[in-house]
Design a protein around this motif. Structure first.
Motif, PDB file in Angstrom:
ATOM      1  N   PRO A 311       0.802  -1.229   0.000  1.00 57.47           N
ATOM      2  CA  PRO A 311       0.000   0.000   0.000  1.00 57.47           C
ATOM      3  C   PRO A 311       0.833   1.277   0.000  1.00 57.47           C
ATOM      4  O   PRO A 311       1.993   1.288   0.410  1.00 57.47           O
ATOM      5  N   ASN A 312       0.206   2.336  -0.471  1.00 64.16           N
ATOM      6  CA  ASN A 312       0.775   3.675  -0.360  1.00 64.16           C
ATOM      7  C   ASN A 312      -0.152   4.502   0.513  1.00 64.16           C
ATOM      8  O   ASN A 312      -1.350   4.214   0.619  1.00 64.16           O
ATOM      9  N   GLY A 313       0.369   5.512   1.142  1.00 64.32           N
ATOM     10  CA  GLY A 313      -0.400   6.191   2.173  1.00 64.32           C
ATOM     11  C   GLY A 313      -0.734   7.642   1.886  1.00 64.32           C
ATOM     12  O   GLY A 313      -0.007   8.348   1.185  1.00 64.32           O
ATOM     13  N   PHE A 314      -1.856   8.069   2.438  1.00 62.70           N
ATOM     14  CA  PHE A 314      -2.233   9.479   2.500  1.00 62.70           C
ATOM     15  C   PHE A 314      -2.318   9.814   3.986  1.00 62.70           C
ATOM     16  O   PHE A 314      -3.074   9.186   4.732  1.00 62.70           O
ATOM     17  N   VAL A 315      -1.526  10.795   4.423  1.00 67.90           N
ATOM     18  CA  VAL A 315      -1.425  11.099   5.851  1.00 67.90           C
ATOM     19  C   VAL A 315      -1.890  12.530   6.105  1.00 67.90           C
ATOM     20  O   VAL A 315      -1.546  13.453   5.355  1.00 67.90           O
ATOM     21  N   ASN A 397      -5.542  19.448 -10.652  1.00 67.76           N
ATOM     22  CA  ASN A 397      -6.547  19.060  -9.650  1.00 67.76           C
ATOM     23  C   ASN A 397      -5.954  18.450  -8.376  1.00 67.76           C
ATOM     24  O   ASN A 397      -6.691  18.008  -7.501  1.00 67.76           O
ATOM     25  N   TYR A 398      -4.639  18.413  -8.286  1.00 69.61           N
ATOM     26  CA  TYR A 398      -3.964  17.756  -7.161  1.00 69.61           C
ATOM     27  C   TYR A 398      -4.403  18.323  -5.809  1.00 69.61           C
ATOM     28  O   TYR A 398      -4.819  17.587  -4.902  1.00 69.61           O
ATOM     29  N   PHE A 399      -4.332  19.626  -5.644  1.00 70.78           N
ATOM     30  CA  PHE A 399      -4.648  20.222  -4.337  1.00 70.78           C
ATOM     31  C   PHE A 399      -6.142  20.122  -4.025  1.00 70.78           C
ATOM     32  O   PHE A 399      -6.527  19.948  -2.864  1.00 70.78           O
ATOM     33  N   LYS A 400      -6.976  20.195  -5.053  1.00 71.64           N
ATOM     34  CA  LYS A 400      -8.417  20.039  -4.841  1.00 71.64           C
ATOM     35  C   LYS A 400      -8.727  18.638  -4.324  1.00 71.64           C
ATOM     36  O   LYS A 400      -9.549  18.459  -3.407  1.00 71.64           O
ATOM     37  N   ILE A 401      -8.080  17.645  -4.897  1.00 68.77           N
ATOM     38  CA  ILE A 401      -8.303  16.258  -4.470  1.00 68.77           C
ATOM     39  C   ILE A 401      -7.804  16.051  -3.043  1.00 68.77           C
ATOM     40  O   ILE A 401      -8.472  15.408  -2.220  1.00 68.77           O
ATOM     41  N   LYS A 402      -6.640  16.601  -2.729  1.00 68.73           N
ATOM     42  CA  LYS A 402      -6.139  16.481  -1.353  1.00 68.73           C
ATOM     43  C   LYS A 402      -7.103  17.112  -0.362  1.00 68.73           C
ATOM     44  O   LYS A 402      -7.407  16.532   0.691  1.00 68.73           O
ATOM     45  N   SER A 432       0.602  13.079   0.559  1.00 71.30           N
ATOM     46  CA  SER A 432      -0.110  12.163  -0.333  1.00 71.30           C
ATOM     47  C   SER A 432       0.856  11.100  -0.853  1.00 71.30           C
ATOM     48  O   SER A 432       2.073  11.187  -0.641  1.00 71.30           O
ATOM     49  N   PRO A 433       0.361  10.101  -1.578  1.00 68.34           N
ATOM     50  CA  PRO A 433       1.274   9.157  -2.227  1.00 68.34           C
ATOM     51  C   PRO A 433       2.276   9.843  -3.142  1.00 68.34           C
ATOM     52  O   PRO A 433       3.411   9.379  -3.284  1.00 68.34           O
ATOM     53  N   VAL A 434       1.866  10.962  -3.734  1.00 69.05           N
ATOM     54  CA  VAL A 434       2.784  11.723  -4.588  1.00 69.05           C
ATOM     55  C   VAL A 434       3.927  12.295  -3.742  1.00 69.05           C
ATOM     56  O   VAL A 434       5.095  12.282  -4.150  1.00 69.05           O
TER      57      VAL A 434
END
Length: 510
Positions: A311-315, A397-402, A432-434
């Motif tokens: 898995p990859n994480g969003f923290v 859209n990266y920051f909107k999604i976060k 994010s995973p990014v």
């Protein structure tokens, strides 16, 4: 750079630090190379305003008091100077399913755990006591394997631990059903599933129950001054033993010729010859980006292709302007899910669209009350994605999604935990995973190494690690992607294990 080294270690993550420290302790000339300006990888902290957030650590497994757990023995043998805090809770788990939901706090200690389960699931005591006896046998068997450094006499293993061997390939969920554990008790018991990167229909019962039993009997521990205290303690011991560490020194290429390691080339063009290399960078990245493709053995390439990324994480890190007591935050480590079916949860975690009501959160102040200023507290939320859930994200859209993920997580937390925090947020940080992909250099921001499977779990990896791991002579791998699987504790153990294998390679001239 004309100095001769016995071993080069690439990457100062937990596994690389442990490997370098162990090799240096054994008197070898070690050079540890790290691309960043600090050691630790994900084992660190960040400061925002008046809060210092722990980046990733929840708790260490296999610790216990001095001289007991394998991780404690490792760190004590190296001589690390760390102040430890023992946890007196196993976990807090919240299932918000309208029909089968529960909100349970489970304690440390086998008897206390069984008692708590009986209160929550009347009639479960007999099956849980039987389960704990089986877990004790598993713990003894794995401790026996460790005493032989995972290369035991085969006849003795088959005779002494035949029941253990029979269960090694049985999934956790299936074995719990065989043991007659009631459904609700099984679902509570399986709360730790995402610590092991796959659901309980895919992870070995032996591995899962060993982890649970270790937590219950040896307690989970955390470092009083956060995980970076462990990092700095390991770094100091490397230097004390005569090892060298160079930061801001990325390795561009590992020189492999005829399936034999020859040295490394740094990003600035400097070449360092060395016949022994330990990589804390996962094999997928090494073989794809750091080794001449013509020099990657077919077996090694197939092994990478056969494995699935973990898995990859969003923290989400929150600094709150009220204390945990004032807000009503219960425990240190809490799992929040909309169902207790781990197979369903695993599937939901594949996409952002379906992964909306599944996470765990930690409140460090519940373990270390003064982790932040009086009248404040910190919460860290972790969402794990079991596939590349950010593959369609664009720069636009990266920051909107976060922001959307943060909003949904806080909303669900307030609903499930019945705690209002939104009006108390003073600091908010996300990774994010990014973010992880950019920082630690793994595909998709992978932070769990390779996902475990029945054919590729801890036991198959450790039992074949010395002779049947990746086959380039002089190159070995340590870290969360290694033989011991993912996690801080396992990365340390992997580092020691690979250091021992390398020492044996040197002694036997192979």
């Amino acid at each position: 750079m004309n100095k001769q080294y016995d071993v080069l270690v690439i990457g100062a993550g937990n596994g690389g630090l442990a490997s370098a420290a162990w090799m240096a302790k054994e008197g070898k000339k070690v050079l540890l190379l790290e691309k960043h300006n600090l050691p630790g990888g994900c084992a660190g902290s960040i400061v925002r305003g008046r809060f210092e957030f722990e980046l990733t650590l929840h708790e260490l497994c296999q610790m216990g008091p001095e001289g007991t757990g394998e991780v404690r023995k490792l760190l004590d043998d190296i001589g690390t100077d760390v102040e430890w805090v023992a946890m007196n809770e196993a976990f807090h788990t919240i299932n918000t399913h309208p029909e089968t939901g529960f909100d349970v706090e489970m304690p440390i200690g086998v008897d206390a755990f069984v008692d708590a389960m009986e209160r929550e699931v009347p009639g479960s005591r007999a099956s849980m006591e039987n389960l704990m006896e089986v877990n004790r046998m598993i713990f003894d068997a794995i401790s026996w394997l460790a005493s032989y450094q995972n290369d035991p006499p085969k006849a003795a293993m088959l005779l002494k631990w035949k029941d253990f061997m029979k269960m090694a390939s049985v999934p956790a969920d299936e074995m719990l059903r065989r043991l007659g554990v009631p459904d609700k008790a099984r679902e509570i018991y399986e709360s730790y599933w995402d610590y092991l990167s796959v659901d309980c229909t895919r992870v070995s019962f032996v591995v899962y129950s060993f982890m649970v039993y270790t937590y219950l009997t040896l307690k989970p521990y955390i470092a009083k001054k956060r995980s970076f205290e462990i990092v700095l303690a390991l770094e100091q011991r490397i230097r004390d033993f005569g090892g060298e560490i160079r930061y801001n020194t990325p390795v561009k290429r590992i020189d492999i010729r005829g399936s034999i390691a020859k040295g490394v080339e740094l990003a600035d063009g400097t070449y360092i010859p060395c016949k022994r290399i330990i990589s804390n960078i996962m094999p997928t990245v090494v073989f794809d980006k750091m080794v001449d493709p013509k020099e990657v053995p077919a077996r090694d390439k197939k092994l990478c292709e056969a494995r699935t990324l973990g898995p990859n994480g969003f923290v989400i890190y929150l600094g709150l302007d009220a204390s945990a007591d004032e807000l009503g935050i219960k425990g240190y480590d809490t799992f929040v899910r909309e169902t207790a079916d781990t197979e369903v949860l695993f599937e939901k975690c594949k996409t952002r669209q379906s992964h909306r009501r599944i996470f765990n959160y930690s409140c460090l102040n519940r373990a270390i009350p003064d982790a932040s200023e009086p009248g404040t507290c910190m919460i860290m939320f972790l969402l794990l994605y079991t596939a590349d859930a950010f593959d369609d994200v664009t720069e636009e859209n990266y920051f909107k999604i976060k922001d959307q993920i943060v909003e949904e997580t806080i909303d669900y937390f307030e609903e499930a935990a019945k705690v209002k925090i939104r009006d108390h947020i003073e600091e908010l940080v996300t990774a994010s995973p990014v973010t992880l992909a950019r920082y630690i250099g793994t595909p998709q921001g992978n932070c769990y190494g390779y996902a475990v499977d029945l054919w590729d779990g801890m036991l198959p990896r450790t039992m074949s690690g010395e002779k049947e791991d990746y086959t380039i002579k002089g190159l070995r791998f340590c870290g969360g992607h290694g033989t011991q699987m993912d996690g801080y504790s396992q990365a340390y153990l992997s580092g020691r294990e690979v250091a021992r294998y390398t020492l044996k390679d040197m002694e036997e001239g192979r």
